[in-house]
Structures are given as C-alpha cells and as structure tokens.
Enzyme design. Structure first.
Site, PDB file in Angstrom:
ATOM      1  N   GLY A 147       7.388   6.664   9.601  1.00  0.00           N
ATOM      2  CA  GLY A 147       7.140   6.179  10.289  1.00  0.00           C
ATOM      3  C   GLY A 147       7.238   4.167   9.611  1.00  0.00           C
ATOM      4  O   GLY A 147       6.307   4.473   8.987  1.00  0.00           O
ATOM      5  N   CYS A 148       7.575   3.844  10.865  1.00  0.00           N
ATOM      6  CA  CYS A 148       7.926   1.931  10.245  1.00  0.00           C
ATOM      7  C   CYS A 148       6.181   1.785   9.851  1.00  0.00           C
ATOM      8  O   CYS A 148       5.708   0.406   9.464  1.00  0.00           O
ATOM      9  CB  CYS A 148       8.350   1.174  11.039  1.00  0.00           C
ATOM     10  SG  CYS A 148       7.975   1.254  13.094  1.00  0.00           S
ATOM     11  N   TYR A 149       5.488   1.277  10.906  1.00  0.00           N
ATOM     12  CA  TYR A 149       3.916   1.113  11.264  1.00  0.00           C
ATOM     13  C   TYR A 149       2.987   1.303   9.550  1.00  0.00           C
ATOM     14  O   TYR A 149       2.501   1.009   8.802  1.00  0.00           O
ATOM     15  CB  TYR A 149       2.742   1.465  12.266  1.00  0.00           C
ATOM     16  CG  TYR A 149       2.798   0.367  13.795  1.00  0.00           C
ATOM     17  CD1 TYR A 149       2.968  -0.935  13.397  1.00  0.00           C
ATOM     18  CD2 TYR A 149       3.707   0.376  14.822  1.00  0.00           C
ATOM     19  CE1 TYR A 149       2.935  -1.773  14.317  1.00  0.00           C
ATOM     20  CE2 TYR A 149       3.848  -0.042  15.332  1.00  0.00           C
ATOM     21  CZ  TYR A 149       3.242  -1.551  15.413  1.00  0.00           C
ATOM     22  OH  TYR A 149       3.391  -2.373  16.668  1.00  0.00           O
ATOM     23  N   THR A 151       4.511   2.649   7.372  1.00  0.00           N
ATOM     24  CA  THR A 151       4.576   2.551   6.243  1.00  0.00           C
ATOM     25  C   THR A 151       3.801   1.901   5.597  1.00  0.00           C
ATOM     26  O   THR A 151       3.666   1.400   4.081  1.00  0.00           O
ATOM     27  CB  THR A 151       6.093   2.531   5.434  1.00  0.00           C
ATOM     28  OG1 THR A 151       7.357   3.382   6.040  1.00  0.00           O
ATOM     29  CG2 THR A 151       7.086   1.700   4.415  1.00  0.00           C
TER      30      THR A 151
END
EC number: 1.2.1.38
Length: 344
Positions: A147-149, A151
C-alpha cells in the site's frame, strides 16, 4: 513482454499506462475495464488522444493466456477471486490491491470487512516492498504490491528498527495523503467543497494499512510490533508524507542516523537520504518513483523523528509495481522509471 492491466481506468491503472509507455521491454497487450467495456481509453482520459487509443475490454480469463504478466489495479475484494485462476495457469501477476498482502485471512476480514482469499494463495504471495524483499521478488510469480502508506512508513522505519536504535513499542506515525489516494470514485469525503482548504483526520486506529505495516515490521524485527498510526486527508492531488516518532534505545546523532540509512540503501536507487537539517517535501517526489527521507535525533526529548515522502500513485502504487516487474524479470530496477520529479 506482453502485459495486461485490469482496472485500467482508475488512478493506479492510468499511471501504469503512463509509465509503461516508456518501458523498453514491455508492450501493453490488453487494457481491461468492466465499467467501460467497448470504449476507447482516450474517451475516458482525453489526455491520451493520439498517444494510446486502445479499446477497453471486459475481463476474459481465456484471453489473458496470451499475455506474460497481469497488473491488477482494482479495488480490494476483486483480485482474490480472479488472480488465483491466472496463478493456476502460470501467468505472472502483480496485485496493487490489498487482497493478498496480509497472511492471515482473519486479519484481512477484520480490517477490510471482506471475505479473504484462500490461505494457499495468501501463502504464495510475495510482499513487494522492492528495497527490502528484492531477492524474494526476483524469483516470484505473484507479487502483493504494498500500500501507499506502508511504502512510505516501512522504508522510513526498517533500518532504525533492525539496527536496534529505536524502541519498537514507542512508534507513532502521523500520515498525510493527497486526495488521489482515495481513488477516482466520487464520494462525499473527497468532494471539492469538503476537502478544499481543509485537513481531515480519518480511520484513526482502524486504517486497513495498520496490520500491513505491523506484519512487515514484525517480520524484519523478529518480534511483534504495534504502532500508533493517524491518517489525514489534505487538499492536494498527489503525495504522501509520513512523519514518524520513536524513543531512542541507543545514543546516536542525526549524522550517525543519516550514515546508517545511506549505508542501508546504498544499492536502492529510488531511496534518497537528505542531509542534516534538510527535510523532504511531497513536491520533490511528485510524478516519480523516489522515496525521500529526512531525520532528526532530538536528544532533548529522547526521540528520533523520520520524515518520509512519496508520490502515492507512483512509488506507492504503479511505479513500485513496475519496479517489482523489473526485479521479477532480471532487469535493472530503474528500467522505465528514471524520471525527474515534476516541479513545481
């Protein structure tokens, strides 16, 4: 190599198209969108006129047998039903959703509120945090893209945690995301009048990325790690900033922390470590696959502060997926991804 994109009309899907257009070893064979079946991609995204004008098609498992790799840029709850069919056919897959990130079906059902994939497929999935699991990724046939967070958070925390510098029980994360992180589907929370000139906290203590972060931190640390994670929506299109705080377990200086991180990421071309006193900003990574990190060892409070920024739809989604594809195929991690951030 021929690839297909499922869910091509979302923000991650359209970013995959943008980046893959410049990849020297890849041809986009199929662009799949059930909601726009029969339309041209340029009818959905006019900025692609005369660049790519492929016809969007509905999902057909049999047709996908002619491609080498499939990207799933779909909402959570979609790939868990389709991806196993491709895995059983020997087709490589990279899933940008959360369906295969968590190893525990119970955790997925608790945090996502959806029925989980079968355990045997969860066990086969390799977590695609490119800089941390590159060896496993290089031999994988299926990748669960982070996921973005997670990462931004994990790239910021892992070196300090593994080195024993910080207390794993003291980690507090303040996360801020641009509106594209919520996807393209219209909702009240991302309506212009709701988000413009406003900052909103959301999903405190219940964000679906919490178990993903804790699972990975526990894996690299060797013991269970719990975090406090607060997320905020801010009025910009792209970007994530996570500021992390943790108590020291060792007496170190900011310069020593910076040296540690430069050593840890010396073979990671997309992680950039700032000099002392210089803090990264989201604009400095926009449109790129970079993660920029800044640090402060505050001996007055006994805490380490880590600032991590990424572009949520590139390093946090499509860019990292392509980086993983490169690693899976023995290509340089930077292939098709070396681009200057868009500034201003």
């Amino acid at each position: 190599m021929k690839v297909a994109i499922i869910g091509a009309t979302g923000y991650s899907g359209i970013e995959l198209i943008r980046l893959l257009q410049n990849h020297p070893y890849v041809e986009i064979e199929m662009i799949i969108s059930g909601s726009h079946d029969g339309s041209r991609i340029s009818e959905v995204y006019p900025h692609l006129e005369e660049i790519i004008d492929d016809k969007l098609v509905a999902l057909d498992i049999e047709q996908l047998e002619k491609v080498d790799l499939v990207f799933f840029a779909t909402p959570s709850g979609v790939s868990k039903n389709t991806l196993p069919l491709l895995m059983d056919r020997g087709i490589k897959c990279i899933d940008l959703s959360g369906d295969f990130r968590l190893k525990s079906p119970g955790a997925y059902e608790d945090w996502y509120g959806l029925e989980a994939a079968e355990q045997k497929y969860l066990d086969q999935a390799i977590y695609g945090l490119s800089e941390i699991y590159s060896k496993k990724i290089s031999t994988a046939t299926y990748i669960a893209n982070p996921g973005c967070y997670p990462t931004a958070v994990l790239l910021g925390l892992i070196p300090a945690l593994k080195s024993g510098i910080i207390d794993p029980g003291s980690i507090v994360i303040d996360g801020k995301s641009g509106v594209s992180g919520a996807g393209r589907k219209a909702s009240l929370g991302t309506h212009y009048a709701e988000i413009n000139e406003n900052v909103k906290a959301y999903k405190l203590g219940r964000h679906q990325h919490i178990p993903e972060i804790e699972q990975t931190l526990g894996d690299v640390y060797g013991e269970k790690v719990n975090i406090t994670f607060s997320t905020h929506l801010i009025p910009m299109s792209r970007g994530i900033m996570c500021t992390m705080y943790a108590d020291f377990q060792q007496d170190v200086t900011t310069d020593e922390i910076i040296h540690l991180y430069k050593e840890y990421y010396q073979n990671s071309p997309f992680v950039r470590v700032r000099k002392s006193g210089i803090w990264p900003a989201t604009k400095e990574v926009a449109g790129s696959n970079y993660c920029d990190l800044g640090f402060l060892a505050d001996h007055r409070t006994g805490k380490l502060s880590i600032v991590s920024v990424i572009d949520n739809v590139v390093k946090g989604a499509a860019g990292q997926a392509i980086q993983n594809m490169n690693l899976m195929n023995g290509w340089k991690a930077t292939t098709g991804l070396l681009m200057t951030p868009v500034y201003p």
